[in-house]
Design a protein around this motif. Structure first.
Motif, PDB file in Angstrom:
ATOM      1  N   ILE A   1       0.770  -1.170   0.236  1.00  0.00           N
ATOM      2  CA  ILE A   1       0.012   0.023   0.117  1.00  0.00           C
ATOM      3  C   ILE A   1       0.843   1.311  -0.028  1.00  0.00           C
ATOM      4  O   ILE A   1       0.863   2.229  -0.692  1.00  0.00           O
ATOM      5  CB  ILE A   1      -0.821   0.060   1.266  1.00  0.00           C
ATOM      6  CG1 ILE A   1      -1.891  -1.216   1.096  1.00  0.00           C
ATOM      7  CG2 ILE A   1      -1.656   1.268   1.420  1.00  0.00           C
ATOM      8  CD1 ILE A   1      -3.052  -1.147   2.113  1.00  0.00           C
ATOM      9  N   ALA A   2       2.002   1.220   0.685  1.00  0.00           N
ATOM     10  CA  ALA A   2       3.009   2.365   0.979  1.00  0.00           C
ATOM     11  C   ALA A   2       3.514   2.425  -0.638  1.00  0.00           C
ATOM     12  O   ALA A   2       3.846   3.640  -0.943  1.00  0.00           O
ATOM     13  CB  ALA A   2       3.979   2.208   1.917  1.00  0.00           C
ATOM     14  N   GLY A   3       3.833   1.520  -1.221  1.00  0.00           N
ATOM     15  CA  GLY A   3       4.375   1.482  -2.772  1.00  0.00           C
ATOM     16  C   GLY A   3       3.463   2.161  -3.560  1.00  0.00           C
ATOM     17  O   GLY A   3       3.862   3.102  -4.428  1.00  0.00           O
ATOM     18  N   TYR A   4       2.231   1.776  -3.624  1.00  0.00           N
ATOM     19  CA  TYR A   4       0.962   2.406  -4.358  1.00  0.00           C
ATOM     20  C   TYR A   4       0.940   3.908  -3.789  1.00  0.00           C
ATOM     21  O   TYR A   4       0.914   4.802  -4.942  1.00  0.00           O
ATOM     22  CB  TYR A   4      -0.264   2.004  -4.212  1.00  0.00           C
ATOM     23  CG  TYR A   4      -0.472   0.486  -4.808  1.00  0.00           C
ATOM     24  CD1 TYR A   4      -0.071   0.281  -6.253  1.00  0.00           C
ATOM     25  CD2 TYR A   4      -0.904  -0.736  -4.298  1.00  0.00           C
ATOM     26  CE1 TYR A   4      -0.268  -0.739  -6.936  1.00  0.00           C
ATOM     27  CE2 TYR A   4      -1.066  -1.720  -5.222  1.00  0.00           C
ATOM     28  CZ  TYR A   4      -0.648  -1.840  -6.589  1.00  0.00           C
ATOM     29  OH  TYR A   4      -0.721  -2.965  -7.035  1.00  0.00           O
ATOM     30  N   SER A   5       0.912   4.254  -2.740  1.00  0.00           N
ATOM     31  CA  SER A   5       0.968   5.588  -2.198  1.00  0.00           C
ATOM     32  C   SER A   5       2.021   6.426  -2.896  1.00  0.00           C
ATOM     33  O   SER A   5       1.864   7.644  -3.272  1.00  0.00           O
ATOM     34  CB  SER A   5       0.900   5.735  -0.945  1.00  0.00           C
ATOM     35  OG  SER A   5       0.615   6.984  -0.294  1.00  0.00           O
ATOM     36  N   HIS A   6       3.217   5.875  -2.596  1.00  0.00           N
ATOM     37  CA  HIS A   6       4.317   6.616  -3.215  1.00  0.00           C
ATOM     38  C   HIS A   6       4.347   6.996  -4.612  1.00  0.00           C
ATOM     39  O   HIS A   6       4.805   7.898  -4.879  1.00  0.00           O
ATOM     40  CB  HIS A   6       5.586   6.003  -2.796  1.00  0.00           C
ATOM     41  CG  HIS A   6       6.967   6.277  -3.410  1.00  0.00           C
ATOM     42  ND1 HIS A   6       7.466   7.344  -2.656  1.00  0.00           N
ATOM     43  CD2 HIS A   6       7.639   6.200  -4.519  1.00  0.00           C
ATOM     44  CE1 HIS A   6       8.474   7.858  -3.196  1.00  0.00           C
ATOM     45  NE2 HIS A   6       8.733   7.005  -4.104  1.00  0.00           N
ATOM     46  N   ASN A   7       3.639   6.112  -5.333  1.00  0.00           N
ATOM     47  CA  ASN A   7       3.473   6.186  -6.854  1.00  0.00           C
ATOM     48  C   ASN A   7       2.480   6.981  -7.152  1.00  0.00           C
ATOM     49  O   ASN A   7       1.941   6.965  -8.678  1.00  0.00           O
ATOM     50  CB  ASN A   7       3.840   4.847  -7.612  1.00  0.00           C
ATOM     51  CG  ASN A   7       5.258   4.518  -7.479  1.00  0.00           C
ATOM     52  OD1 ASN A   7       6.210   5.129  -8.100  1.00  0.00           O
ATOM     53  ND2 ASN A   7       5.472   3.659  -6.610  1.00  0.00           N
ATOM     54  N   GLY A   8       1.523   7.296  -6.464  1.00  0.00           N
ATOM     55  CA  GLY A   8       0.188   8.040  -6.844  1.00  0.00           C
ATOM     56  C   GLY A   8      -0.903   6.967  -7.299  1.00  0.00           C
ATOM     57  O   GLY A   8      -1.906   7.469  -7.907  1.00  0.00           O
TER      58      GLY A   8
ATOM     59  N   LEU B   1      -1.464   5.049   6.230  1.00  0.00           N
ATOM     60  CA  LEU B   1      -1.231   4.896   4.964  1.00  0.00           C
ATOM     61  C   LEU B   1      -1.947   5.301   3.958  1.00  0.00           C
ATOM     62  O   LEU B   1      -1.967   5.939   2.962  1.00  0.00           O
ATOM     63  CB  LEU B   1      -0.626   3.561   4.731  1.00  0.00           C
ATOM     64  CG  LEU B   1       0.969   3.255   5.146  1.00  0.00           C
ATOM     65  CD1 LEU B   1       1.139   1.839   4.921  1.00  0.00           C
ATOM     66  CD2 LEU B   1       1.970   4.214   4.209  1.00  0.00           C
ATOM     67  N   MET B   2      -3.264   4.725   3.980  1.00  0.00           N
ATOM     68  CA  MET B   2      -4.312   5.069   3.086  1.00  0.00           C
ATOM     69  C   MET B   2      -4.803   6.416   3.208  1.00  0.00           C
ATOM     70  O   MET B   2      -5.175   7.133   2.139  1.00  0.00           O
ATOM     71  CB  MET B   2      -5.480   3.971   3.367  1.00  0.00           C
ATOM     72  CG  MET B   2      -6.369   3.990   2.218  1.00  0.00           C
ATOM     73  SD  MET B   2      -5.597   3.086   0.486  1.00  0.00           S
ATOM     74  CE  MET B   2      -6.275   4.370  -0.539  1.00  0.00           C
TER      75      MET B   2
END
Length: 745
Positions: free
Chosen positions: A84-91, A113-114
């Motif tokens: 989830i952090a990876g998705y968040s980092h990449n928008g 995170l979300m």
């Protein structure tokens, strides 16, 4: 049993060591090396997978991260949070939300995170919905994520309301709101909020200093800095950066010398200040004094040499660099690109093991600017990861090279277009004379929900000016007023030209008078507009008004003035203006000015004087000059001078049909039928044939184009029949075009 335990212990120790190495490689961005370590591991645990997923995600490779996540034999809570952090980092908000909804177990970190993922992407309503749904007692971290999201989106009332409702506020909460004020440049409100803060730390003070620097208020920044109880190195560097970026290099150096401790960031800030002011010698001296240098230090210095054109010094410095850095190499490549030295740029590019997207785009842009689109295409096709800049560069390059079919092909192949993409295509159509297509794409752009900017409007108005499409131009004017871009000087200048070319010279003057500020282009547009509409005396009057306002003319100004005098037959005034260029201004006449004077003399019937001027010019005559002389010969029926002018013109434009037709008409009017036949034979020998003409007409706010040989029009047969009737009537009354003598009518 003991040997088995020792073996397990050894394997565990090895996995631990490999996991540590994997994490270190991931943090330093050495993704390929990390992949190599991961693939070489015979024993992997959950930590191994989590580290690799994080490495992929931090390097923008979320698809590979997700593939690895799905392959994991066992996932723990950390695995889910890492993805989830990876998705968040990449928008990737949708993907993060989908994963979050699938989680069977969540902790405070999962929720935070979300929420952060939503706030980073401006989806504050979704973030707040999630925040309100969060079970149990909310942590200060979660509150701060929500407050920070509100503040960054300028929703300060919501941010403060949430801050006030926090059961346990901390300094991070207060600083999050303050950061929002300072980043948005709202220093009045920020100062009031700062004063009501119950406690402040050095971060709070630094935010205020940075805010004042951001809005260019260095006096307030310095006063705030002086009040900091215990400034740290960031405080000093923030103020130093403010002075250096504002060009106050002396004040910046004074702050630098007063710093109690200097880190490499401080030295780099001072170095960048010298480079920004092009004081490269002082920068070089500072660079030599630096106790420690990092990649930014070397890159800044290389960029400094590039800026002043000392590419050999920049190259030498790059060779001395202890560790090659792609940013430094790209800076040198950019220097070669700016000077059209693409072979040297390519040599540097080949030395880079893993060029980044900026490096690729710099090379592609260089080839495009040089018109070497084949090389640009080869690089584009090899590029591992293209961004919107890559596509836009190719579109602009093909448009600049006159290959609009390929530019449009790339445009349609783009998955995600931005405003620049549309502007590249529209301006490309304008540059290549496809004005109707430019306006059609302007209309398509708005239909697709993309807002035009000043550049789009300027291009569209240029299209209207060339098509003399007044109604469409007026509609664009109204759109400009609604959009707020009317205050932009470029769009307003295009508006002046449009109205002038459409014959609405009073409206053009009104636009000029209503402009907030005008520049030389504004004056030139107004002068040229009056010249085009035959108001020569008014054009000269505007020229005098311009000089009274302290605006110095340039070469374009005199082209407009000379053109005005030529069309009005004001020979003496025109010659006086022409000679005043080199006498009263530091200006040397160019081919366009001589073409205007030749036209001026030619229209007045002074053909021998015009020919003498052309032969005595200090520069080589071009097609425009000889064309002006040939046109004057037609007007005053002078076949002798016409032959001289035409022969020279044929050297420049051997396949331009109109030149042959014009010369033939001159000889036909003089009764020299042998010369007419000679021109016709010459045309056949050179393979010159008249191309069908294309015309435009504006009907009900739409611009339509058609050509004389277009049989696809629905009423083509009817149009051709009417045309034949009109031709017959014109023959009967003796008004048939002279071009029929060549069979080209």
């Amino acid at each position: 049993m003991s040997s088995q335990l020792r073996a397990i212990g050894c394997r565990g120790s090895l996995v631990f060591t490999q996991n540590l190495k994997l994490t270190q490689l991931a943090k330093s961005g050495r993704i390929e090396e990390a992949i190599g370590v991961f693939r070489g591991m015979t024993n992997r645990n959950t930590v191994t997978y989590n580290s690799m997923i994080s490495a992929y995600a931090k390097n923008g490779r979320v698809v590979e991260a997700r593939r690895l996540f799905d392959q994991m034999p066992y996932r723990n809570l950390v695995s889910w949070n890492t993805m989830i952090a990876g998705y968040s980092h990449n928008g990737c908000v949708v993907e993060a939300a989908e994963l979050f909804d699938r989680m069977h177990k969540r902790d405070v970190f999962s929720w935070t995170l979300m929420i952060t993922c939503y706030t980073r992407n401006g989806e504050l309503e979704e973030a707040r919905r999630l925040f309100d749904r969060m079970p149990g007692e909310k942590s200060s971290v979660c509150y701060n994520a929500m407050i920070s999201g509100y503040a960054k989106s300028s929703r300060f009332e919501d941010a403060i309301e949430l801050l006030d409702s926090m059961p346990c506020k901390d300094l991070v909460s207060w600083n999050s709101v303050l950061s929002g004020y300072t980043q948005k440049g709202k220093m009045g409100m920020g100062s009031k909020f700062f004063d009501r803060m119950p406690e402040k730390d050095v971060v709070s003070w630094n935010l205020m200093v940075e805010g004042f620097v951001r809005v260019g208020d260095l006096v307030s920044a310095f006063e705030c800095f002086r009040r900091i109880p215990d400034p740290n190195v960031i405080s000093w560097v923030t103020l130093l950066n403010g002075y250096c970026k504002s060009g106050c290099i002396i004040e910046g150096r004074r702050i630098f010398d007063q710093m109690p401790e200097k880190n490499v960031v401080s030295w780099n800030a001072m170095l960048a200040g010298y480079i920004r002011c092009l004081r490269v010698d002082e920068a070089s001296q500072l660079f030599m004094e630096m106790p420690e240098r990092n990649s930014i230090s070397w890159t800044t210095m290389i960029d400094g040499y590039v800026r002043i054109g000392k590419l050999s010094e920049a190259r030498n410095l790059l060779n001395m660099m202890p560790f090659k850095d792609v940013v430094a190499q790209t800076a040198l490549i950019n220097g070669y690109v700016q000077r059209m030295k693409m072979d040297e740029a390519h040599h540097i590019f080949r030395e880079i093991s893993t060029p980044d997207v900026v490096c690729w785009n710099t090379m592609i842009s260089g080839y495009a600017q040089c018109g070497r689109m084949d090389e640009a295409l080869k690089l584009f096709m090899r590029m591992p990861k293209k961004d919107v800049v890559s596509w836009n560069t190719m579109i602009a390059g093909y448009a600049q090279d006159g290959q609009m079919d390929k530019a449009i092909q790339f445009f349609h192949e783009m998955v995600k277009k931005n405003r620049v993409s549309w502007n590249c295509v529209i301006s490309g159509f304008i540059q290549n004379g496809f004005y109707v297509e430019a306006l059609q794409h302007f209309k398509m752009m708005r239909k697709e929900g993309k807002d035009p900017d000043w550049s789009t409007f300027a291009c569209a108005l240029s299209g209207c000016a060339n098509l003399v499409a007044l109604q469409v131009g007026t509609q664009l004017h109204n759109l400009l007023l609604k959009s707020g871009h009317i205050i932009d000087i470029f769009a307003a200048n295009a508006l002046i030209t449009m109205y002038a070319r459409c014959g609405r010279i009073l409206t053009a003057r009104q636009v000029f008078d209503e402009m907030v500020s005008v520049d030389l282009v504004s004056w030139n547009s107004l002068i040229a507009g009056h010249a085009l509409n035959g108001y020569a005396k008014a054009a000269i009057s505007i020229f005098r008004e311009m000089k009274k306002n302290g605006v110095a003319p340039d070469e374009v100004t005199f082209i407009g003035l000379l053109s005005a005098c030529s069309h009005a037959g004001m020979v003496d005034d025109g010659l006086e203006l022409f000679y005043s260029m080199s006498r009263d201004y530091p200006m040397t006449p160019v081919a366009e000015h001589y073409a205007c004077v030749v036209d001026l003399l030619g229209r007045a019937g002074r053909l021998e004087q015009a020919l003498k001027l052309v032969k005595g010019m200090p520069i080589k005559a071009n097609a425009s000059i000889w064309g002006s002389l040939l046109g004057a010969c037609r007007m005053h029926k002078n076949p002798e001078v016409a032959n001289v002018a035409a022969e020279k013109l044929f050297e420049f434009e051997p396949h331009n049909t109109s030149n042959y037709v014009l010369l033939s008409n001159i000889h036909a009017e003089a009764g020299s039928w042998a010369e007419v036949e000679r021109v016709r034979v010459l045309m056949k020998e050179r393979g010159v044939w008249k191309q069908p003409a294309r015309s435009w007409i504006e009907i009900k706010n739409e611009v339509h184009s058609f050509s004389s040989d277009d049989s696809t029009e629905p009423r083509a047969a009817e149009v051709f029949m009417v045309l034949r009737v009109l031709n017959a009537q014109m023959r009967n009354i003796g008004h048939m075009s002279d071009s029929s003598l060549l069979g080209c009518g």
